[in-house]
Design an enzyme around this catalytic site. Structure first.
Site, PDB file in Angstrom:
ATOM      1  N   ASP A  87       0.828  -1.214   0.000  1.00 52.08           N
ATOM      2  CA  ASP A  87       0.000   0.000   0.000  1.00 52.08           C
ATOM      3  C   ASP A  87       0.860   1.260   0.000  1.00 52.08           C
ATOM      4  OD1 ASP A  87       0.884  -0.570   2.683  1.00 52.08           O
ATOM      5  OD2 ASP A  87      -0.613   0.839   3.438  1.00 52.08           O
ATOM      6  N   GLU A 182       0.219  -1.397   5.541  1.00 52.33           N
ATOM      7  CA  GLU A 182       1.270  -1.037   6.501  1.00 52.33           C
ATOM      8  C   GLU A 182       1.145   0.417   6.910  1.00 52.33           C
ATOM      9  OE1 GLU A 182       5.423   0.421   7.612  1.00 52.33           O
ATOM     10  OE2 GLU A 182       4.065   1.115   6.069  1.00 52.33           O
TER      11      GLU A 182
END
Ligand SMILES: [Zn+2]
Length: 417
Positions: A87, A182
């Site tokens: 991400d 994350e």
């Protein structure tokens, strides 16, 4: 000793393909992954790993990619894992990224063509001084780049490709793990460590070439709840003790020239209020406490309580309650029990032609959580700079050095087994 291996690098080509896929995570979503589009990259990575011949490569229902590069040695080598996150930060859009390459950087500022007000200034980015002659990848200035952490993903993918195509290089079993979310602190929420089956791991998510980080903050949350004395304001003389004013007095007595995020750096910790809510009768102050050692945390929490007690003396009929909640701990506590994890990484960095630099992170990482879940996990450089912003950049040469570091690390674990 520098690299005797012949690399044919495709890391930049991989990186440019991965940043084109929008994988921004969303803290307001309760699903895992927080955004479905992260699976677009996950599917591509699993398919590319399959195409390399890694048969167990797959994307699971929670958006994690797992893959195994089989051992090709008779020795018993600890199973190690390389990990990056898919991400990008919710702080800055990652949609429609148009990467630009400034070839053979000669120094000076880099003006981003899609928005010329966005300038990577040499004086504000001292790391650019190390990049003369390198090819610098940026966005066009209208989005982030996504080097955090797609540089790490491209590096792991390229190293995997290299190991599979150079079977003369001996290594143990190597696991690959790509995580979602994350950036919103949930990167290891749904990871299946049993399925992963690794003994040690490395996140490839650090900044300057040569860096290895084996320390993070230790973190607590502190909550102070104040009960004041409420009366009708028209008849309050000598009676009212205002909870908001008590809270304000506590905040006012926090150290002003130390112990705060805005006055500390390096290995110094801090006390940091993050919210005050309340009214006349009751107010709650929430703080975060950060330090690299447990004793440093304790000392800051004792200081906080002594300030509260001091203030409360002026409000004899009011009461307070202080609660401390553990958030995460410095991963060094775990990693130091296995010194070979960092020693092997430092040697790999040397063999990649770099000077290893041990550093610490003023925050928490997925690696700190993984370490305490039983998978010791320091962080190795990926070459990412100015992340979470439109000025983000990475150099192709640094990405190539990261690929070499990963390959050498795999060899060193086998060599030393
Ligand atoms: Zn990152």
């Amino acid at each position: 000793m520098s690299s005797p291996l012949t690399f044919t690098h495709s890391v930049a080509e991989r990186f440019l393909r991965y940043v084109a896929i929008d994988t921004q995570s969303d803290p307001s979503s309760s699903t895992c992954p927080s955004t479905e589009k992260q699976k677009d990259l996950g599917r591509l990575l699993a398919a590319e790993l399959q195409a390399m011949g890694i048969q167990d490569a797959h994307l699971d229902e929670h958006g994690y990619v797992y893959a195994t590069i089989a051992a090709n040695t008779d020795k018993t080598v600890p199973v190690i894992c390389f990990c990056s996150h898919m991400d990008t930060s919710p702080d800055c859009t990652g949609r429609n990224v148009k990467p630009q390459i400034s070839r053979n950087y000669r120094g000076g500022d880099i003006v981003l063509p899609g928005d010329p007000t966005q300038i990577i200034r040499a004086e504000e980015h001292p790391a650019l001084r190390e990049q003369i002659g390198h090819d610098i990848v940026t966005s066009d200035g209208t989005t982030l780049l996504g080097a955090d952490n797609k540089a790490g993903i491209a590096e792991i993918m390229d190293a995997a490709h290299f190991l599979i195509n150079n079977p003369q290089i001996k290594h143990g079993t190597i696991k690959i793990l790509f995580t979602p979310d994350e950036e919103i602190g949930r990167g290891v929420d749904k990871v299946d460590l049993k399925k992963l089956g690794a003994e040690f791991a490395y996140t490839i998510d650090g900044e300057s070439a040569g860096n290895i980080e084996d320390e993070t903050f230790s973190a607590d949350a502190a909550t102070i709840t104040i009960e004041g004395v409420s009366t009708h304001p028209g008849f309050a003389k000598g009676k009212m003790e205002h909870a908001i004013k008590i809270a304000a007095a506590i905040i006012d007595r926090l150290p002003k020239d130390s112990c705060s995020p805005e006055t500390t750096e390096g290995k110094q910790g801090f006390l940091h209020p993050i919210s005050i809510v309340g009214g006349l009768e009751k107010a709650t102050i929430s703080l975060i406490v950060r330090d690299f050692t447990d004793s440093g945390l304790k000392q800051k929490e004792d200081l906080l309580e002594s300030i509260v007690k001091e203030v409360m003396k002026d409000f004899p009929r009011s009461t307070y309650r202080m609660q401390i909640k553990q958030q995460y701990r410095n991963m060094k506590q775990v990693i130091d029990k296995h010194p070979e994890i960092v020693e092997n990484a430092m040697e790999a960095i040397r063999r990649a032609g770099l000077k290893p630099v041990k550093a610490s992170i003023r925050g928490g990482t997925d690696g700190s959580r993984l370490s305490f879940m039983g998978l010791p996990c320091p962080n190795i450089f990926a070459g990412e700079h100015a992340f979470h912003s439109r000025l983000e950049w990475v150099s192709i040469q640094d990405m190539q050095k990261a690929v070499r570091t990963i390959v050498h690390l795999a060899m060193i674990w086998e060599e030393r087994a």
